[in-house]
Enzyme design. Structure first.
Site, PDB file in Angstrom:
ATOM      1  CD  GLU A 131      -2.966  -0.928   0.281  1.00 24.02           C
ATOM      2  OE1 GLU A 131      -3.146   0.193  -0.253  1.00 24.02           O
ATOM      3  OE2 GLU A 131      -3.623  -1.927  -0.008  1.00 24.02           O
ATOM      4  CB  CYS A 158      -1.607   6.882   1.594  1.00 17.77           C
ATOM      5  SG  CYS A 158      -2.823   5.899   2.448  1.00 17.77           S
TER       6      CYS A 158
END
Lengths: 532, 535
Positions: free
Chosen positions: A224, A258
């Site tokens: 990720e 993010c």
């Protein structure tokens, strides 16, 4: 347990202990305790209460490490993990049931089945920005799948990590779930060992190191990563709503998210109206100036503070003056923004920068701070080609009410996720995978997808003896007759060759009408009619 | 096209062309021509006809490269790949439809949806043992998913690779699908480039190299590796059927099959009966001796032949004499077997080796040849612990009619797949993933799973403005009332482990329903008449 967060001191896991921890987890996994779904549910419940019972401590820890308001700690971290755990708790029986593939004439007699089995001993390496959501979230999947799991927490959030390490030993089965703390040497040691699946959240540079280490042991990984998630704004839409949502996405966790919008791409003609709407939202969010807001967090470290400050100094864009007549003095927005930054406190005010080009220092890497550059473009075609010239972002946002435009942008770009008129929230939706593509990583997690991440699909058949009444053609000596049989049994009917006319007889329509005609004729002239 | 396989000469792709091919494929992908499902289906149909129209040439090529009988070529390669393509052809519309997650009160207003989107430009690196099924099989998934794709074929099967290269340029759209040929230098070059997904089939050693190269570009990867697939045999089963199926699995493609049974565990007391059954199956398969069988293939190259010869010479197990009918054979089973081995022809007769132990030279790595060692064990727990002391195999086979024993072995081991009383067929069953775990690899393919391999799940929401009537609590400044509102997102937790569930909690469902029924009963009895309510 102490109620004062100051008593929780981060201790690095001794390097020698790390292989022992892995071996202990392997023994724990082999013990078979996790074969019981009930036991997994019990551990999931423990994890939920671990969060719920210690909300106060977690709020203090997040305040210490990231200056985060308790509102965000609750909404973005604790609630997120508990919701995932609850979703898994309620569905793990269903998810774990073996599935049976669709019936087929040739193979269903062999009783095909897919068992959902744990991969073994997992490893989750968490980031500093969402130290709970991005480490205990995937852990929920490991628990539900029946894996043992080590969780490496970030050393940049010492209080959160120390607290979590302590709570693990109190709430969870330490034969199966262990926190490892430390910096680069500890992480290096961890990555030397063999794990059965690794979930890593962090930067692309470290992601490559993790993937390379995993390759040595043939370990599957989920990465990720981040990326410069762009926002496409169509100025024809309700800019008030758009501005609030975008600014919110940029300022939660002070831009250290993010999925947060990295920059805005807007047709030049719409820039002014958008800036005005953002100014309004800014005034609404920070009525007394950002420096007096309780809601704003802080940069995680001085290094990151310095990096962000340097970006503001270097940008050729225009910093929008949203700071009103706050204490900070200065001729323009940039000076005021720089004046408000406080290194000791790692405070950066949310900063909107207009007229930014793609070559600007701001645009060279993911910002990961509360700076929102607006890049004016000729049209959306240009915005699309700018986006496609970079790594695929983790999320791509489109603010527009024009369905055609939305489809056009989505169809001509690639990204982990796509949010229309919304930012960041897709992560929280049960049943939606959260994961990147290309530069933003691969694999995905959250609830069912985390479960799948740690699950091996073990195919199975159970073939009765009499199957060979039909399948003994497979045995040598091979004869022409056996080949004919094999073709009849195994070679399906091909669709028409491209370019040729479909034959009338093969069409569904023809077959049905033939059947009806036959029935009609039978009713009229056949035996059925005579009987009646 | 020429109908003589000798005319197809393998040419390695020039090293300089490899990067250009990748660029061309990326352009082809970006052109958007693969977005219409119809076009993907057309290419899938072309792939089917490419195999069907040229079945005869393929049969010749396989005979040349692997000495394989056309029966096996048809059944294991062409039929299997065509079946996958038909399955994808029939389902790709369904697979490609965006899915909508289950309804939730908080989020469904945001119209959540998961789009199935192509990852981009894929790469498939194929092995020598199933040079069509393990390359064009995954290619089916890439086509169905809408990816462009390069396929690196094995240099060890020159005729098959040369033929496939020519056919691909004739049948498929070369802007989006391209074959690359070559050896180590070409593969190294291929791996220096960035791809959007890699499917590799081959050995664990090369798998690590591929994974490390992929890591540099953050490329996701599927590894189909081998492994020593064990057979657990319960002697109480019908041994005749078991022996035939196991021996068949071992000799298909002369044992050069990743799902082939590598060795067999049997409780010592059952070994003799099993060996007898295997002898019978052997005689049935090779009535004129293996050396005269048309059905048997050859070992792919001399290096592999020599490796096999080495382990046969070194084994301390007893090679069962199944070679009675062979005229040239003299001596014991081992001598006869060695005599029958023919380096020039790369011929290795199928062999059954009994009384083998786990330290035997035969057991040091995957055999990948037609040799079946039988390991007598004390009990199945010993066999389980042998198996668990090694890498997880790609498949674990259990021959037994005892459901308890079957579960016991499955639950206490890990493997890519587990087949009861059958060998290898799971690779052909639509809807069953084919993939390993641990040392046997990760990720899975065949039809839907190949589609998924090359598909990115792109989550999406589309949030109307009015959502903020309920969700504006998220915006700063954070006030106490906003915190209260956010608290409503907290789910109700299950009872704390160890705590007694309250009547209203633990028995909640039961209690709630009976309460409802009681209420209805009371209303019907004492409440206003239903007629009154309806008016």
């Amino acid at each position: 347990m102490s109620d004062d967060i100051e008593t929780y001191k981060l201790e690095y896991t001794p390097l020698d202990e790390i292989p022992k921890i892995r071996d202990k987890l392997r023994v724990g996994f082999s013990s078979g305790r996790l074969k019981s779904i009930e036991y997994r549910k019990q551990q999931l419940t423990q994890l939920m209460y671990m969060m719920k019972d210690n909300i106060g401590l977690y709020e203090q820890a997040f305040k210490k490490d990231m200056g985060r308001s308790s509102f965000e700690t609750n909404l973005l971290e604790l609630n997120g993990v508990i919701s995932e755990a609850m979703e898994s708790y309620q569905n793990v029986e269903k998810w774990s049931k073996p599935t049976v593939p669709p019936w087929t004439l040739e193979f269903s007699v062999m009783r095909p089945k897919v068992y959902k089995e744990p991969k073994g001993v997992g490893l989750v390496i968490g980031p500093f920005n969402y130290p709970i959501l991005c480490s205990l979230g995937p852990l929920v999947g490991a628990i539900a799948a029946g894996c043992a799991c080590a969780v490496k927490l970030s050393e940049m959030t010492p209080y959160v990590s120390a607290l979590t390490a302590r709570l693990f030993t109190k709430y969870l089965d330490t034969d199966l779930y262990v926190v490892i703390n430390g910096g680069i040497p500890e992480t290096t040691k961890i990555l030397e060992l063999q794990w059965d699946h690794i979930v890593f959240t962090g930067s692309g540079a470290v992601g490559k190191i993790v993937a390379t280490a995993a390759a040595k042991h043939l370990t599957p990984t989920t990465l990720e990563l981040g990326g410069q998630s762009p926002v496409f704004v169509d100025p024809r839409m309700d800019l008030k709503s758009a501005a609030r949502r975008i600014l919110w996405g940029k300022t939660i966790n002070v831009g250290q998210t993010c999925t947060c919008p990295n920059h805005i791409l807007v047709p030049s003609s719409g820039q002014d109206a958008l800036v005005n709407a953002l100014k309004d939202a800014y005034a609404e969010f920070y009525p007394n100036g950002p420096q007096n807001s309780d809601g704003l967090g802080r940069m995680v470290s001085v290094t990151h503070f310095d990096r962000i400050k340097k970006l503001v100094e270097a940008t050729h864009g225009t910093v929008v003056d949203v700071f009103g007549d706050s204490q900070s003095t200065g001729a323009n927005g940039k000076q005021k923004a720089l004046g408000l930054m406080k290194r000791q406190d790692r405070f950066i005010p949310p900063t909107i920068v207009q007229d930014v080009t793609m070559e600007d220092p701001l645009m060279q890497q993911e910002i990961f701070g509360p700076l929102l550059p607006i890049v004016p473009v000729k049209d959306f075609e240009e915005a699309i080609s700018i986006t496609n010239s970079r790594d695929h972002p983790l999320a791509l946002y489109i603010f527009s009410d024009d369905q055609k435009l939305k489809d056009q942008i989505r169809n001509n770009t690639q990204s982990g996720a796509v949010g229309c008129n919304e930012v960041c929230v897709h992560m929280a939706v049960p049943g939606m995978p959260f994961g990147g593509i290309g530069g933003s990583g691969y694999g995905s997690h959250t609830s069912k997808f985390s479960y799948d991440t740690f699950t091996h699909l073990r195919s199975s058949l159970d073939s009765p003896r009499w199957v060979d009444l039909f399948f003994s053609f497979r045995f040598p000596p091979y004869t022409a007759g056996k080949l004919r049989q094999a073709r009849t049994m195994l070679l399906p009917r091909l669709p028409p060759r491209p370019g040729t006319q479909k034959s009338l007889f093969s069409s569904k329509w023809f077959r049905w009408s033939f059947l009806f005609a036959l029935v009609g004729l039978m009713l009229k002239y056949g035996p059925i009619n005579r009987i009646s | 096209m020429m109908s003589e396989i000798e005319n197809y000469k393998l040419e390695y792709t020039p090293l300089d062309d490899i990067a250009k091919i990748r660029e061309k494929l990326r352009e082809g992908f970006s052109s958007g021509k693969l977005r219409p499902i119809e076009y993907r289906k057309q290419q899938l149909a072309q792939l089917m006809y490419m195999l069907k129209d040229n079945a005869e040439l393929y049969a010749q090529a396989y005979k040349k490269d692997l000495g394989r009988h056309s029966f096996e070529t048809n059944m294991l390669e062409l039929s299997a790949t065509i079946s996958e393509a038909v399955e994808a052809y029939n389902n790709v519309e369904k697979w490609s439809k965006p899915t909508v997650p289950p309804w939730t009160i908080q989020f469904s207003a945001m119209k959540p949806k998961v789009f199935k989107e192509a990852k981009g430009v894929g790469l498939i690196i194929g092995p020598f043992n199933f040079p069509v099924f393990c390359t064009l099989g995954p290619l089916v998934g890439a086509i169905a998913a809408g990816c462009a794709c390069a396929v690196k074929l094995s240099e060890m099967t020159p005729h098959i690779s040369a033929l496939t290269t020519q056919l691909a340029s004739k049948y498929l759209d070369t802007d989006v699908y391209e074959i690359i040929n070559g050896g180590i230098p070409e593969t190294t070059k291929v791996l220096e480039l960035q791809w959007d997904h890699i499917v590799f089939t081959g050995s664990g050693t090369v798998g690590k190299v591929v994974a490390a190269a992929a890591a540099k570009h953050l490329t996701p990867i599927t590894l189909e590796l081998g492994g020593q697939c064990p057979v657990f045999l319960d002697p109480r089963i019908n041994l005749k059927t078991a022996a035939k199926r196991i021996l068949w699995g071992r000799i298909v493609n002369t044992g050069q099959t990743c799902v082939s049974p590598n060795h067999l565990f049997v409780p010592s007391s059952g070994q003799d009966a099993l060996v007898d059954a295997l002898k019978e199956a052997y005689a049935e398969f090779y009535p004129d001796g293996p050396e005269n069988s048309e059905s048997l293939g050859r070992i792919v190259n001399v290096a592999h032949f020599n490796r096999l010869r080495g382990v046969v010479e070194a084994t301390k197990g007893a090679i069962v004499d199944v070679f009675d009918t062979s005229k040239s054979a003299i001596g014991d089973g081992k001598q006869k077997a060695l005599n029958l081995m023919n380096q020039e022809d790369r011929f290795v007769p199928p062999m059954i080796v009994r009384d083998v132990n786990m330290e035997d030279p035969l057991m040091q790595q995957e055999i990948f040849g037609p040799i079946l060692p039988i390991i007598p064990v004390k009990d199945f727990d010993e066999a389980i612990s042998f198996t668990n002391s090694r890498e997880h195999p790609l498949v674990l086979y259990i021959f037994s009619d005892d459901p308890k024993l079957k579960d016991h072995i499955r639950i206490n081991t890990q493997s890519g797949a587990v087949d009861y009383n059958e060998i290898g067929f799971h690779t052909a069953v639509p809807g069953l993933p084919f993939g390993g775990v641990g040392g046997s690899g990760y990720g899975a393919h065949t039809s839907k799973f190949s589609f998924d391999t090359f598909t990115h799940l792109r989550s999406s929401v589309d949030s109307p403005g009015w959502v903020d009537l309920f969700f504006s609590f998220r915006f700063p400044p954070y006030t106490p009332s906003k915190i209260r509102q956010a608290g409503m997102l907290w789910p109700k937790l299950p009872p704390r482990p160890g705590a007694q569930g309250s009547l209203f909690g633990g028995l909640a469902k039961w209690y709630r329903w009976s309460f409802l029924f009681a209420l209805i009963g009371l209303m019907l009895n004492y409440g206003p008449s239903p007629k009154l309510l309806l008016r």
